[in-house]
Scaffold this active site. Sequence first.
Site, mmCIF file in Angstrom:
data_model
loop_
_atom_site.group_PDB
_atom_site.id
_atom_site.type_symbol
_atom_site.label_atom_id
_atom_site.label_comp_id
_atom_site.label_asym_id
_atom_site.label_seq_id
_atom_site.Cartn_x
_atom_site.Cartn_y
_atom_site.Cartn_z
ATOM 1 C CE LYS A 53 -13.117 -10.150 5.866
ATOM 2 N NZ LYS A 53 -14.150 -9.801 6.867
ATOM 3 C CD GLN A 97 -15.043 -11.106 10.112
ATOM 4 O OE1 GLN A 97 -14.376 -10.293 9.473
ATOM 5 N NE2 GLN A 97 -15.916 -11.894 9.513
ATOM 6 C CG ASP A 120 -16.973 -4.260 6.896
ATOM 7 O OD1 ASP A 120 -16.826 -4.989 5.902
ATOM 8 O OD2 ASP A 120 -16.694 -4.623 8.058
HETATM 9 N N1 GUN Z 1 -18.990 -11.156 8.724
HETATM 10 C C1 GUN Z 1 -19.490 -11.736 7.598
HETATM 11 N N2 GUN Z 1 -19.310 -10.913 6.538
HETATM 12 C C2 GUN Z 1 -18.706 -9.802 7.000
HETATM 13 C C3 GUN Z 1 -18.246 -8.594 6.387
HETATM 14 O O1 GUN Z 1 -18.386 -8.357 5.179
HETATM 15 N N3 GUN Z 1 -17.662 -7.699 7.212
HETATM 16 C C4 GUN Z 1 -17.515 -7.915 8.536
HETATM 17 N N4 GUN Z 1 -16.947 -6.966 9.272
HETATM 18 N N5 GUN Z 1 -17.920 -9.012 9.142
HETATM 19 C C5 GUN Z 1 -18.513 -9.951 8.371
#
Ligand code: GUN
Length: 296
Positions: A53, A97, A120
């Site tokens: 990311k 995350q 998110d």
């Molecule tokens: N862990 C696995 N997928 C995601 C996601 O789309 N966002 C976040 N914040 N954590 C994750």
Amino acid sequence: MTAKIISGTEISAQIREELKEKVKELKGKGVTPGLVMVRVGEDPASVSYVKGKSKASEEIGIYSETIVFPEDAKEEEVLAKVEELNKDLKFHGILVQLPLPKHIDTSKVLNTIVPEKDVDCFHPVNVGKLLIGEPTFMPCTPQGVQQLLVRSGYDPGGKHVVICGRSNLNGKPLAAILVQKKSGANATVTICHTGTKDLPSITRQADILVAAMGAPKAITADMVKEGVVVIDVGVNRIPDATKKSGFRLVGDTDFDAMMEKAEAITPVPGGVGPMTVTMLMANTVRAAEMQSGLAK
Ligand code: GUN
């Protein structure tokens, strides 16, 4: 029949080019979109996702920072940091995350992020807005699925979309997106789950089948009709002695068999995966536009 491959890598690259242009435009108006990521602990998958990311942000021109807490960080410390980031004008998007260590209440942390910065789309306010069709962020993976369909010429409008899996991350929000009376949606949606009786009788009705249950190759070719469009959200590691890593990635559908029966299919990897990160970038740019009063 050999299925057409719907390449998330290619569609992702196209969207990233569009985002680069938007970021240039925003920078010209004095706004640099900013994304902050919070990671707690050293879970290898989380480390790798956050790195991806951060790299994507850099590529597009988004300013990003990653804040890392040790595995044993106290819940109050993480909450205090989120509160601080809520007020930090450099950041238009905040991402915590997941998964968080067990001693931290995930809902409490996610609900502390102000909805305006919740790129998110996990905050209950944003989930509620999504359901009633009010403009908001869309969660990254389901939004990526919609973009894959629309941009490869398989508009879900009027189609029967069968979603296998009812997670809050994928199945449920995807149903909320595709059922809206909007362009790129307006589908008839069925969600199947572990309580579904006679799953194949329902999956065989799908014009578009979305597999998001997290079970390797669970949807086999005999469970779909000829000409189905398959979107495979699954990412499963299975042992493979021919690989240096000792494993390979497969989706929730039997890809090779589907190739002979489907009209089109997303590969794993290279399908939904790259779209998730790209949609996070799109949400961050959108957040910057909205917070600076530049949203069109
Ligand atoms: N862990 C696995 N997928 C995601 C996601 O789309 N966002 C976040 N914040 N954590 C994750």
